[in-house]
Design an enzyme around this catalytic site. Structure first.
Site, PDB file in Angstrom:
ATOM      1  CB  SER A 138      -0.859   0.001   1.273  1.00 37.07           C
ATOM      2  OG  SER A 138      -1.546   1.225   1.410  1.00 37.07           O
ATOM      3  CE1 TYR A 151      -3.410  -1.706   5.641  1.00 37.07           C
ATOM      4  CE2 TYR A 151      -3.528   0.551   4.833  1.00 37.07           C
ATOM      5  CZ  TYR A 151      -3.595  -0.813   4.602  1.00 37.07           C
ATOM      6  OH  TYR A 151      -3.862  -1.282   3.330  1.00 37.07           O
TER       7      TYR A 151
HETATM    8  N1  LIG Z   1      -8.834  -0.819  -0.520  1.00 34.26           N
HETATM    9  C1  LIG Z   1      -7.788  -0.012  -0.465  1.00 34.26           C
HETATM   10  O1  LIG Z   1      -7.932   1.228  -0.467  1.00 34.26           O
HETATM   11  C2  LIG Z   1      -6.392  -0.577  -0.430  1.00 34.26           C
HETATM   12  C3  LIG Z   1      -5.342   0.278  -0.760  1.00 34.26           C
HETATM   13  C4  LIG Z   1      -4.037  -0.204  -0.737  1.00 34.26           C
HETATM   14  C5  LIG Z   1      -3.791  -1.497  -0.370  1.00 34.26           C
HETATM   15  N2  LIG Z   1      -4.821  -2.329  -0.028  1.00 34.26           N
HETATM   16  C6  LIG Z   1      -4.491  -3.697   0.354  1.00 34.26           C
HETATM   17  O2  LIG Z   1      -5.010  -4.558  -0.641  1.00 34.26           O
HETATM   18  C7  LIG Z   1      -5.332  -5.825  -0.077  1.00 34.26           C
HETATM   19  C8  LIG Z   1      -6.774  -6.168  -0.424  1.00 34.26           C
HETATM   20  O3  LIG Z   1      -7.596  -5.125  -0.004  1.00 34.26           O
HETATM   21  P1  LIG Z   1      -9.134  -5.005  -0.419  1.00 34.26           P
HETATM   22  O4  LIG Z   1      -9.449  -3.562  -0.524  1.00 34.26           O
HETATM   23  O5  LIG Z   1      -9.424  -5.898  -1.539  1.00 34.26           O
HETATM   24  O6  LIG Z   1      -9.799  -5.495   0.947  1.00 34.26           O
HETATM   25  P2  LIG Z   1     -10.881  -6.618   1.297  1.00 34.26           P
HETATM   26  O7  LIG Z   1     -11.976  -6.603   0.301  1.00 34.26           O
HETATM   27  O8  LIG Z   1     -11.200  -6.392   2.738  1.00 34.26           O
HETATM   28  O9  LIG Z   1     -10.077  -7.978   1.122  1.00 34.26           O
HETATM   29  C9  LIG Z   1      -9.278  -8.558   2.107  1.00 34.26           C
HETATM   30  C10 LIG Z   1      -9.140 -10.025   1.786  1.00 34.26           C
HETATM   31  O10 LIG Z   1      -8.207 -10.631   2.682  1.00 34.26           O
HETATM   32  C11 LIG Z   1      -8.791 -11.856   3.151  1.00 34.26           C
HETATM   33  N3  LIG Z   1      -8.244 -12.176   4.468  1.00 34.26           N
HETATM   34  C12 LIG Z   1      -8.242 -11.376   5.572  1.00 34.26           C
HETATM   35  N4  LIG Z   1      -7.683 -12.052   6.590  1.00 34.26           N
HETATM   36  C13 LIG Z   1      -7.333 -13.277   6.137  1.00 34.26           C
HETATM   37  C14 LIG Z   1      -6.729 -14.409   6.727  1.00 34.26           C
HETATM   38  N5  LIG Z   1      -6.356 -14.431   8.006  1.00 34.26           N
HETATM   39  N6  LIG Z   1      -6.533 -15.513   5.954  1.00 34.26           N
HETATM   40  C15 LIG Z   1      -6.907 -15.522   4.657  1.00 34.26           C
HETATM   41  N7  LIG Z   1      -7.471 -14.463   4.037  1.00 34.26           N
HETATM   42  C16 LIG Z   1      -7.686 -13.359   4.775  1.00 34.26           C
HETATM   43  C17 LIG Z   1     -10.285 -11.585   3.179  1.00 34.26           C
HETATM   44  O11 LIG Z   1     -11.016 -12.789   3.052  1.00 34.26           O
HETATM   45  P3  LIG Z   1     -11.746 -13.578   4.251  1.00 34.26           P
HETATM   46  O12 LIG Z   1     -12.342 -12.551   5.161  1.00 34.26           O
HETATM   47  O13 LIG Z   1     -12.764 -14.419   3.534  1.00 34.26           O
HETATM   48  O14 LIG Z   1     -10.666 -14.400   4.877  1.00 34.26           O
HETATM   49  C18 LIG Z   1     -10.455 -10.783   1.899  1.00 34.26           C
HETATM   50  O15 LIG Z   1     -10.586 -11.643   0.783  1.00 34.26           O
HETATM   51  C19 LIG Z   1      -5.033  -5.702   1.414  1.00 34.26           C
HETATM   52  O16 LIG Z   1      -3.756  -6.212   1.674  1.00 34.26           O
HETATM   53  C20 LIG Z   1      -5.082  -4.199   1.655  1.00 34.26           C
HETATM   54  O17 LIG Z   1      -4.313  -3.835   2.766  1.00 34.26           O
HETATM   55  C21 LIG Z   1      -6.123  -1.893  -0.068  1.00 34.26           C
END
Ligand SMILES: NC(=O)c1ccc[n+]([C@@H]2O[C@H](COP(=O)([O-])OP(=O)(O)OC[C@H]3O[C@@H](n4cnc5c(N)ncnc54)[C@H](OP(=O)(O)O)[C@@H]3O)[C@@H](O)[C@H]2O)c1
Length: 252
Positions: A138, A151
């Protein structure tokens, strides 16, 4: 060994929602074999039916689950590409009011989860001869902001481990890519971070075009389908409306 049967096979974590789910779709559409990993089995089953990806429910922070996952994927032919997307944020407290529980969650999933998956699959990726690891960090891992402490700490750590891995594995012809997005609109990220829909909606309020999960998945797809000697080691991707972490243009 650079076996054709092992080519174009990826394991994608975080596959039950947002960026991970979009990445599974993008790679499946390219004809890749995709192993889709997250904890929520029912969402993986729906994605499996839609894309043909193989859903494997697992908690990436649990050692037993990671061992089971490695065994399943090995049995099914293996992978040449590991894509660590699972992660996220909990809370927006200042350091002085930090919740230990939230910080532990963020460290466990973003940092230890990425490490555990990578450690488990490294022998397979090395043996393949043209392996790739892509870590989704990120812009929060590149610059700190108020209320971002926990974070920031987790994503800076994930960024650091990605850099160390690239140096350590170059001799094994392993490509290590970091994709660091800014503001991405996904359904669950801000909701999980802030706990309610109203607060989550405020994050994106007035931002005309935040990135979408598909935007980021497209960049991931590009990076892992580029010829293997091409290492996009760090890709920073933001919406135009976010010129820097601290400069986000909101209208209305
Ligand atoms: N959205 C943003 O603005 C943004 C910006 C920069 C970076 N990111 C990063 O991008 C990544 C994805 O973000 P997103 O926005 O797509 O968020 P999201 O929709 O909340 O997705 C998070 C995913 O991680 C899985 N997860 C969480 N804990 C887990 C565990 N212990 N074991 C296995 N799977 C797990 C969740 O699935 P389950 O709950 O089914 O396990 C879900 O599929 C993250 O690393 C986040 O920090 C996001």
């Amino acid at each position: 060994m650079t076996s054709d049967s092992l080519k174009k096979a990826a394991l994608v974590t975080g596959a039950s929602s947002g960026i991970g789910e979009a990445t599974v779709r993008a790679l499946a559409a390219e004809g890749w074999t995709v192993f889709a990993v997250a904890r929520r089995a029912e969402r993986l089953a729906a994605l499996e039916a839609e894309t043909g990806a193989v859903g494997i429910p697992a908690d990436i922070s649990a050692d037993d689950d990671v061992s089971r996952l490695l065994a399943r994927v090995t049995e099914a032919g293996g992978i040449d590409t590991l894509i660590n997307i699972a992660g996220g944020a909990r809370g927006a407290d200042k350091v002085g009011a930090a919740s230990t529980e939230d910080w532990e969650w963020m460290y466990r999933v973003n940092v230890l989860g990425t490490m555990k998956l990578t450690r488990a699959f490294l022998p397979m990726l090395r043996a393949h001869g043209e392996g790739t690891v892509l870590n989704l960090t990120s812009t929060a891992g590149l610059a700190a902001y108020e209320g971002g402490g926990g974070y920031n700490a987790a994503k800076f750590a994930q960024h650091a481990l990605t850099g160390a891995l690239r140096l350590e594995e170059a001799e094994n012809n392993l490509r290590v890519i970091e994709v660091a997005p800014g503001l991405v609109y996904t359904e669950e990220f801000a909701l999980n971070r802030l706990g309610d829909r109203q607060a989550a909606d405020k994050v994106y309020q007035g931002v005309e075009k935040p990135l979408t999960a598909d935007d980021v998945a497209d960049v991931v797809r590009y990076a892992v389908t580029a010829p293997h000697h091409v290492n996009l080691d760090q890709i920073v991707i933001r919406p135009v409306a976010q010129a820097a972490n601290h400069k986000l243009i909101r209208k209305g």
